[in-house]
Structure formats: C-alpha cells, structure tokens
Write an enzyme that holds these catalytic residues in place. Structure first.
Site, PDB file in Angstrom:
ATOM      1  CD1 TRP A  13     -49.166   1.783 -69.704  1.00 12.28           C
ATOM      2  CD2 TRP A  13     -50.639   3.009 -68.558  1.00 12.28           C
ATOM      3  NE1 TRP A  13     -50.309   1.042 -69.529  1.00 12.28           N
ATOM      4  CE2 TRP A  13     -51.225   1.756 -68.835  1.00 12.28           C
ATOM      5  CE3 TRP A  13     -51.381   3.954 -67.843  1.00 12.28           C
ATOM      6  CZ2 TRP A  13     -52.523   1.420 -68.422  1.00 12.28           C
ATOM      7  CZ3 TRP A  13     -52.670   3.623 -67.437  1.00 12.28           C
ATOM      8  CH2 TRP A  13     -53.221   2.373 -67.724  1.00 12.28           C
TER       9      TRP A  13
ATOM     10  CG  ASP B  50     -45.096   3.620 -64.664  1.00 14.79           C
ATOM     11  OD1 ASP B  50     -45.115   2.564 -64.002  1.00 14.79           O
ATOM     12  OD2 ASP B  50     -46.046   3.985 -65.386  1.00 14.79           O
TER      13      ASP B  50
ATOM     14  CE  LYS C 146     -50.581  -3.536 -65.690  1.00 17.79           C
ATOM     15  NZ  LYS C 146     -50.103  -2.188 -65.662  1.00 17.79           N
TER      16      LYS C 146
HETATM   17  C1  PLP Z   1     -50.864  -0.767 -65.870  1.00 14.89           C
HETATM   18  C2  PLP Z   1     -49.936   0.385 -65.924  1.00 14.89           C
HETATM   19  C3  PLP Z   1     -50.226   1.625 -65.322  1.00 14.89           C
HETATM   20  C4  PLP Z   1     -51.552   1.911 -64.664  1.00 14.89           C
HETATM   21  O1  PLP Z   1     -51.663   1.295 -63.451  1.00 14.89           O
HETATM   22  P1  PLP Z   1     -52.928   1.516 -62.510  1.00 14.89           P
HETATM   23  O2  PLP Z   1     -52.522   0.750 -61.307  1.00 14.89           O
HETATM   24  O3  PLP Z   1     -54.112   0.955 -63.226  1.00 14.89           O
HETATM   25  O4  PLP Z   1     -53.074   2.965 -62.263  1.00 14.89           O
HETATM   26  C5  PLP Z   1     -49.272   2.613 -65.372  1.00 14.89           C
HETATM   27  N1  PLP Z   1     -48.089   2.423 -65.979  1.00 14.89           N
HETATM   28  C6  PLP Z   1     -47.774   1.264 -66.575  1.00 14.89           C
HETATM   29  C7  PLP Z   1     -46.444   1.107 -67.220  1.00 14.89           C
HETATM   30  C8  PLP Z   1     -48.679   0.209 -66.559  1.00 14.89           C
HETATM   31  O5  PLP Z   1     -48.369  -0.958 -67.138  1.00 14.89           O
END
Ligand code: PLP
Length: 355
Positions: A99, A166, A190
């Site tokens: 990511w 993030d 998540k």
């Molecule tokens: C799942 C995830 C993403 C992607 O998220 P989307 O909502 O599918 O764009 C980005 N960063 C991390 C750390 C993730 O776990």
C-alpha cells in the site's frame, strides 16, 4: 456454525453495527423510511453525518483546527488526493509495503517523490528506522499499519514537516496524538464500516499552498466547506460507521480498545513463538502489528500448510490464508474480533501440533 472471521478486509464488524445497520435499512428511527431512501440533505441524515464526525473527534481527541470528512473512493483515492492538495516541490514517502508503494507511485505523478527508506530488501518484514528526511519536502507519508505484511508503526512520529498517515487498518485501535499529523486517512472496511467510504482527518491550515488548480471532487477545501456533503456521500457505510463508533464509545473508547487489542495480539504471538510448527514473519517485537498477524510454517513443516488451512477451516476459521506476497497465514485481529476467536485459533494451533 458461527465463523471465526479473520479476513483482512472487508472484515469483521461488531454485531452491534450489523444489527443496527440492518434495522436502519428496514426503518430508520420510526421515520417510515429506510436509511437507504432518505435524502442526504434531510435532517435525519445531516444528524447522522454530524454525529459520526463528532464521535471521531471525541474518540480520537481531535484538536481544534481539524476537520473530519467521509469521502468515497476508498483509501486509494487518498493516495491521489494527498499529493493533489499538498505536493508543491517534493514529497517524502516511507515504503513499508504494497500500500505504501502504491501511495508513492501516485505521488510520483506530481514530481519528485522521494522514497526515504524501504524494507523491501527483506520482504517488508520490518519498519525502517534511522532514515533522513529531505528538509524541503512538502510532507512525509507513512503507512502506520501494513495490512499485508503485518508490521505497524505504533508511535506517533515527530517530524519537522507535515505528517500524512494511511491508517486504513489501525485507525481507532489505539489512542493517538492527532496533533502530530496533517492528514490521517483510512478506508473504512478494516476497522469501521463496510467498504465504500474513507475517513479523512485533516488540519485545515496545511491546505491552499499549492499552485495547481484542483478539480472540485479532489479538493479537500471544497469537501470541508460543504461539511463532507459536496456530493452525495456513501450514506449506508456512514450510517454503519456511526454504529461502530457508538459501540466503541460504549466500550470505553480507544484506550480500552487498545488494552484489549494488546491482549489479543499477545495471545496469538505467544503461541506462534512457542509452537515449533509456526514462525512469525516479523522478527522484531516492536514492529509486530496488533491488527494483522502474519506467520508461516517453520522449515521442517513446510508441506503441512494446506493441512493446517483445512484443519482450521474445519474448526470454523475463515480468512487466515496469508496474502500471496507473504504466503503462510494471516490472522486479522481488528477491533471487532472477539478474544474467543483468538483463543479458538490458538487452540487449533495447539491441536494441530499434537496431531
Ligand atoms: C486496504 C488498504 C488500502 C486500500 O483501501 P481501499 O479502500 O481499497 O482503497 C490502503 N491502505 C491500507 C493500509 C490498506 O489496508
């Protein structure tokens, strides 16, 4: 049989969230209408949005000067919105996994995106330390929890520039010092709600400093000005997020949640370290994620991997197959995962050893 849900995302949500969202889908608070069929400009939905925003502020102790937004496009849209709004000359990125690499790639569209350190040399099994940040970078981007590789940055870093994080997979899992960050964002699927929405916590004074013009939908200032209602927001995921936030508040907030998360993670890591059939892929204790716990079979037992997956699935475990870039197993132990599910997995590992 009730499943033990270890999926990495979309992933387990509190029963409270699912039940109350289901109720609201049938009928929202005696309105005679489903939450799916009310106007986002109605008083009812404006209330839902406001309550969700203020609960995020309350739970994370968000200081003055910050705004909470609920935006479509997931965390991946934030990979592009962050540089669009902040990138002037240069940006710094810490590359701790897939990511983080994707976020870096989007920033590179705008110019010089510096990878200040990477843990790719050992398949992202650790968090790099002791790197230098370019003093002239407009911001520094980190991924606090690496969902795929099971590493986590659990402290709030002190850096001499705007810090962007993030936090898709660890937001609301611990108390944090929001004042250290310019932007915190995360996809909801998540730890918060079904997919379809991202939470963004943003300090207003970092905006308006780039020369480029920004399309309205990608401009944080537009979303702030319209209180996250510039266009139709993802109404049902936001309603579900509100339920999770209430559940978390009633549980005692993020410090209680953190204590529970520490206990759950310790139960599983202890068994991985003890059981001679398994090995954790993250060596250093301080880098181990409390949200995604990655482990593999030890060399002597490599060929038993499929057996273990089958054994675990016969005992009601779902979602423990590791991501293809790590292999082995990954148990996601998000906020909503009950301690009983962790105990059940530990028990399964013990019995597998005996077999
Ligand atoms: C799942 C995830 C993403 C992607 O998220 P989307 O909502 O599918 O764009 C980005 N960063 C991390 C750390 C993730 O776990």
């Amino acid at each position: 049989m009730k499943k033990h849900n270890f999926y990495a995302g979309p992933s387990i949500l509190p029963a409270y969230t699912i039940e109350n969202t289901a109720k609201g889908i049938l009928e929202l608070d005696n309105t005679g209408l489903s939450v799916m069929e009310i106007s986002h400009r109605s008083k009812e939905f404006m209330d839902i949005m406001e309550q969700a925003q203020s609960l995020i502020k309350e739970l994370l102790d968000v200081p003055q000067g910050y705004h909470v937004l609920f935006l479509g496009g997931g965390a991946s849209m934030q990979f592009c919105m962050v540089p669009y709004n902040l990138f002037q000359k240069k940006a710094a990125y810490l590359n701790t996994g897939s990511w983080a690499s994707k976020a870096l790639k989007e920033a590179a569209v705008f110019g010089e995106a510096v990878e200040v350190a990477s843990s790719r040399d050992r398949n992202f099994s650790y968090i790099p330390r002791g790197y230098e940040l370019p003093a002239d970078a407009d911001y520094f981007h980190i991924t606090t929890n690496n969902t795929i590789y099971g590493t986590e940055i659990r402290e709030d870093l002190d850096v001499p520039m705007t810090l962007v994080a993030d936090m898709s997979s660890d937001i609301l899992s611990r108390p944090m010092d929001v004042s250290k960050y310019g932007i915190i964002y995360g996809g909801a699927q998540k730890n918060l709600a079904p997919s379809g929405v991202a939470v963004v916590i943003i300090r207003e004074d970092i905006l308006g400093k780039v020369d480029r013009s920004i399309p309205s939908m990608l401009d944080y200032r537009i979303h702030i000005e319209h209180k996250s209602m510039f266009n139709t927001p993802p109404v049902v995921p936001i309603y579900a997020a509100l339920q999770t936030l209430r559940w978390l508040r009633d549980l005692g907030g993020v410090s209680v949640m953190e204590r529970i998360n520490i206990e759950k993670a310790a139960l599983l890591y202890d068994e991985i370290d003890r059981n001679p059939m398994f090995r954790c892929t993250v060596e250093d204790e301080q880098d181990r994620s409390r949200m995604n716990i990655c482990f593999v079979m030890t060399d002597a037992h490599q060929e038993r991997e499929a057996d273990f997956l089958e054994f675990a699935s016969s005992r009601g475990m779902v979602g423990i197959k590791g991501h293809r870039s790590v292999g082995g197993f990954r148990a996601s132990t998000y906020n909503a995962l009950p301690r009983e599910s962790v105990l059940a997995l530990v028990e399964t590992m013990k019995e597998f050893e005996k077999k």
